[in-house]
Design a protein around this motif. Structure first.
Motif, PDB file in Angstrom:
ATOM      1  N   ASN A   1      43.061 102.660  74.204  1.00 51.14           N
ATOM      2  CA  ASN A   1      43.699 103.191  75.408  1.00 51.14           C
ATOM      3  C   ASN A   1      43.410 104.672  75.589  1.00 51.14           C
ATOM      4  OD1 ASN A   1      45.028 100.769  76.298  1.00 51.14           O
ATOM      5  ND2 ASN A   1      46.379 101.010  74.535  1.00 51.14           N
ATOM      6  N   VAL A   2      42.173 105.072  75.311  1.00 55.11           N
ATOM      7  CA  VAL A   2      41.793 106.477  75.394  1.00 55.11           C
ATOM      8  C   VAL A   2      42.020 107.018  76.811  1.00 55.11           C
ATOM      9  CG1 VAL A   2      39.864 108.094  75.240  1.00 55.11           C
ATOM     10  CG2 VAL A   2      40.193 106.375  73.474  1.00 55.11           C
ATOM     11  N   GLU A   3      41.633 106.236  77.821  1.00 60.79           N
ATOM     12  CA  GLU A   3      41.785 106.695  79.204  1.00 60.79           C
ATOM     13  C   GLU A   3      43.249 106.969  79.520  1.00 60.79           C
ATOM     14  OE1 GLU A   3      41.050 105.175  83.766  1.00 60.79           O
ATOM     15  OE2 GLU A   3      39.858 104.295  82.151  1.00 60.79           O
ATOM     16  N   ARG A   4      44.126 106.059  79.113  1.00 62.98           N
ATOM     17  CA  ARG A   4      45.561 106.255  79.350  1.00 62.98           C
ATOM     18  C   ARG A   4      46.048 107.509  78.634  1.00 62.98           C
ATOM     19  NH1 ARG A   4      48.712 102.637  76.044  1.00 62.98           N
ATOM     20  NH2 ARG A   4      48.688 104.450  74.717  1.00 62.98           N
ATOM     21  N   ASP A   5      45.584 107.706  77.399  1.00 70.24           N
ATOM     22  CA  ASP A   5      46.008 108.872  76.625  1.00 70.24           C
ATOM     23  C   ASP A   5      45.516 110.172  77.253  1.00 70.24           C
ATOM     24  OD1 ASP A   5      47.290 107.225  74.845  1.00 70.24           O
ATOM     25  OD2 ASP A   5      45.716 107.303  73.325  1.00 70.24           O
ATOM     26  N   VAL A   6      44.279 110.160  77.750  1.00 74.00           N
ATOM     27  CA  VAL A   6      43.737 111.351  78.397  1.00 74.00           C
ATOM     28  C   VAL A   6      44.540 111.672  79.651  1.00 74.00           C
ATOM     29  CG1 VAL A   6      41.747 112.269  79.662  1.00 74.00           C
ATOM     30  CG2 VAL A   6      41.411 111.146  77.457  1.00 74.00           C
ATOM     31  N   LEU A   7      44.802 110.663  80.476  1.00 75.14           N
ATOM     32  CA  LEU A   7      45.588 110.877  81.688  1.00 75.14           C
ATOM     33  C   LEU A   7      46.991 111.363  81.349  1.00 75.14           C
ATOM     34  CD1 LEU A   7      44.471 107.858  83.908  1.00 75.14           C
ATOM     35  CD2 LEU A   7      43.861 110.271  84.177  1.00 75.14           C
ATOM     36  N   SER A   8      47.567 110.789  80.303  1.00 75.80           N
ATOM     37  CA  SER A   8      48.904 111.197  79.873  1.00 75.80           C
ATOM     38  C   SER A   8      48.899 112.658  79.419  1.00 75.80           C
ATOM     39  CB  SER A   8      49.378 110.287  78.744  1.00 75.80           C
ATOM     40  OG  SER A   8      50.615 110.707  78.258  1.00 75.80           O
ATOM     41  N   THR A   9      47.854 113.050  78.692  1.00 75.66           N
ATOM     42  CA  THR A   9      47.740 114.431  78.230  1.00 75.66           C
ATOM     43  C   THR A   9      47.623 115.380  79.415  1.00 75.66           C
ATOM     44  OG1 THR A   9      46.720 113.754  76.159  1.00 75.66           O
ATOM     45  CG2 THR A   9      46.366 116.037  76.833  1.00 75.66           C
ATOM     46  N   TYR A  10      46.774 115.010  80.396  1.00 76.08           N
ATOM     47  CA  TYR A  10      46.623 115.857  81.576  1.00 76.08           C
ATOM     48  C   TYR A  10      47.918 115.924  82.383  1.00 76.08           C
ATOM     49  CZ  TYR A  10      41.613 116.320  80.888  1.00 76.08           C
ATOM     50  OH  TYR A  10      40.386 116.633  80.390  1.00 76.08           O
ATOM     51  N   LEU A  11      48.599 114.806  82.510  1.00 78.87           N
ATOM     52  CA  LEU A  11      49.872 114.800  83.235  1.00 78.87           C
ATOM     53  C   LEU A  11      50.884 115.705  82.530  1.00 78.87           C
ATOM     54  CD1 LEU A  11      51.760 113.852  85.455  1.00 78.87           C
ATOM     55  CD2 LEU A  11      52.241 111.807  84.083  1.00 78.87           C
ATOM     56  N   ALA A  12      50.978 115.575  81.198  1.00 76.19           N
ATOM     57  CA  ALA A  12      51.909 116.420  80.440  1.00 76.19           C
ATOM     58  C   ALA A  12      51.566 117.897  80.619  1.00 76.19           C
ATOM     59  CB  ALA A  12      51.882 116.042  78.960  1.00 76.19           C
ATOM     60  N   GLU A  13      50.274 118.214  80.609  1.00 74.97           N
ATOM     61  CA  GLU A  13      49.841 119.600  80.815  1.00 74.97           C
ATOM     62  C   GLU A  13      50.208 120.072  82.219  1.00 74.97           C
ATOM     63  OE1 GLU A  13      45.730 122.167  81.200  1.00 74.97           O
ATOM     64  OE2 GLU A  13      45.669 120.230  80.192  1.00 74.97           O
ATOM     65  N   ASP A  14      49.971 119.210  83.210  1.00 74.31           N
ATOM     66  CA  ASP A  14      50.307 119.586  84.588  1.00 74.31           C
ATOM     67  C   ASP A  14      51.811 119.769  84.771  1.00 74.31           C
ATOM     68  OD1 ASP A  14      47.651 119.605  85.292  1.00 74.31           O
ATOM     69  OD2 ASP A  14      47.689 117.622  86.239  1.00 74.31           O
ATOM     70  N   ILE A  15      52.592 118.934  84.121  1.00 71.16           N
ATOM     71  CA  ILE A  15      54.047 119.075  84.200  1.00 71.16           C
ATOM     72  C   ILE A  15      54.475 120.394  83.563  1.00 71.16           C
ATOM     73  CG2 ILE A  15      56.255 118.160  83.370  1.00 71.16           C
ATOM     74  CD1 ILE A  15      55.017 115.337  83.780  1.00 71.16           C
ATOM     75  N   ARG A  16      53.919 120.701  82.386  1.00 68.97           N
ATOM     76  CA  ARG A  16      54.246 121.978  81.727  1.00 68.97           C
ATOM     77  C   ARG A  16      53.854 123.158  82.610  1.00 68.97           C
ATOM     78  NH1 ARG A  16      52.576 119.494  77.101  1.00 68.97           N
ATOM     79  NH2 ARG A  16      50.505 120.400  77.261  1.00 68.97           N
ATOM     80  N   GLU A  17      52.667 123.080  83.222  1.00 66.26           N
ATOM     81  CA  GLU A  17      52.231 124.165  84.099  1.00 66.26           C
ATOM     82  C   GLU A  17      53.144 124.287  85.320  1.00 66.26           C
ATOM     83  OE1 GLU A  17      48.103 123.834  85.088  1.00 66.26           O
ATOM     84  OE2 GLU A  17      47.483 123.950  82.988  1.00 66.26           O
ATOM     85  N   ALA A  18      53.561 123.137  85.870  1.00 67.27           N
ATOM     86  CA  ALA A  18      54.458 123.162  87.029  1.00 67.27           C
ATOM     87  C   ALA A  18      55.805 123.778  86.640  1.00 67.27           C
ATOM     88  CB  ALA A  18      54.650 121.755  87.591  1.00 67.27           C
ATOM     89  N   ILE A  19      56.312 123.418  85.475  1.00 69.03           N
ATOM     90  CA  ILE A  19      57.572 123.994  84.992  1.00 69.03           C
ATOM     91  C   ILE A  19      57.393 125.492  84.764  1.00 69.03           C
ATOM     92  CG2 ILE A  19      59.204 124.058  83.052  1.00 69.03           C
ATOM     93  CD1 ILE A  19      58.822 120.997  82.842  1.00 69.03           C
ATOM     94  N   ASP A  20      56.249 125.867  84.200  1.00 69.61           N
ATOM     95  CA  ASP A  20      55.972 127.272  83.921  1.00 69.61           C
ATOM     96  C   ASP A  20      55.917 128.109  85.194  1.00 69.61           C
ATOM     97  OD1 ASP A  20      55.416 129.348  82.072  1.00 69.61           O
ATOM     98  OD2 ASP A  20      53.291 129.248  82.608  1.00 69.61           O
ATOM     99  N   GLN A  21      55.529 127.507  86.315  1.00 72.53           N
ATOM    100  CA  GLN A  21      55.427 128.222  87.575  1.00 72.53           C
ATOM    101  C   GLN A  21      56.779 128.375  88.280  1.00 72.53           C
ATOM    102  OE1 GLN A  21      52.471 126.187  89.891  1.00 72.53           O
ATOM    103  NE2 GLN A  21      50.857 126.589  88.401  1.00 72.53           N
ATOM    104  N   LEU A  22      57.784 127.666  87.805  1.00 68.42           N
ATOM    105  CA  LEU A  22      59.110 127.784  88.411  1.00 68.42           C
ATOM    106  C   LEU A  22      59.685 129.176  88.168  1.00 68.42           C
ATOM    107  CD1 LEU A  22      60.742 124.402  87.302  1.00 68.42           C
ATOM    108  CD2 LEU A  22      59.960 124.998  89.607  1.00 68.42           C
ATOM    109  N   PRO A  23      60.541 129.625  89.068  1.00 71.25           N
ATOM    110  CA  PRO A  23      61.263 130.875  88.782  1.00 71.25           C
ATOM    111  C   PRO A  23      62.062 130.720  87.477  1.00 71.25           C
ATOM    112  CG  PRO A  23      61.604 130.183  91.056  1.00 71.25           C
ATOM    113  CD  PRO A  23      60.887 129.064  90.372  1.00 71.25           C
ATOM    114  N   GLU A  24      62.254 131.809  86.804  1.00 68.88           N
ATOM    115  CA  GLU A  24      62.889 131.812  85.487  1.00 68.88           C
ATOM    116  C   GLU A  24      64.193 131.010  85.441  1.00 68.88           C
ATOM    117  OE1 GLU A  24      65.345 135.226  83.298  1.00 68.88           O
ATOM    118  OE2 GLU A  24      63.274 135.757  83.735  1.00 68.88           O
TER     119      GLU A  24
END
Length: 182
Positions: free
Chosen positions: A104-127
């Motif tokens: 399930n490498v494809e699923r894992d890669v997508l999951s990793t990218y999604l987790a990264e995007d979520i972290r980046e989205a959270i990081d962009q929120l006001p404090e």
């Protein structure tokens, strides 16, 4: 959940109880620090500072507030101070790229990218929005606990969470439409 007897023993000067208490909370303290600061070294520094503060101020803890709320207020305030002094950076830990299921490498890669995007989205929120998101969804605090921890009115916490969720939803709309093409 930390036992009240352990807290009382630590307040009475029982060094072993205090060390046990600190060990029980250190993981939660680090998790909060990391998700607010997004930097391992800063999170370790903030965690250490928070644990030292708990160690030195355990005698001032009053049971009118939950112990975990009291501790989270300490670590959150330290992180907010650190965050104001330094600009956060987003990094991917190497262990996130290790695949557990080769089929399930494809699923894992997508999951990793999604987790990264979520972290980046959270990081962009006001404090203040980022902090309530971390406490609510990563530390599983109730609205009342967040209000106590941040010393905010309950309605302000609800408002911050509502706005933060809206901002995250807007930033992550590509995933809601079926993924990112690429």
């Amino acid at each position: 959940m930390v036992e009240q007897g352990l807290i009382r023993a630590a307040q009475s000067g029982d060094r072993d109880a205090l060390i046990t208490l600190l060990r029980e909370i250190e993981g939660h303290v680090y998790k909060t620090a990391f998700y607010i600061l997004h930097n391992e070294q800063d999170a370790l520094d903030a965690s250490q500072e928070a644990l030292i503060r708990v160690y030195t101020k355990i005698g001032s803890y009053e049971e009118k507030a939950q112990f975990k709320t009291w501790v989270q207020r300490i670590v959150t305030n330290i992180c907010i101070d650190k965050f104001r002094k330094t600009k956060p950076t987003v990094s991917i830990d190497e262990h996130e790229l290790v695949f557990k299921d080769k089929q399930n490498v494809e699923r894992d890669v997508l999951s990793t990218y999604l987790a990264e995007d979520i972290r980046e989205a959270i990081d962009q929120l006001p404090e203040h929005h980022r902090t309530v998101i971390v406490l609510r969804y990563l530390q599983d605090f109730s609205y009342n606990e967040i209000a106590d921890c941040l010393d905010l009115p309950l309605n302000t916490v609800k408002s911050y969470l509502f706005r933060a969720r809206q901002q995250l939803q807007n930033r992550l709309q590509e995933y809601q439409k079926g993924g990112v093409s690429g």
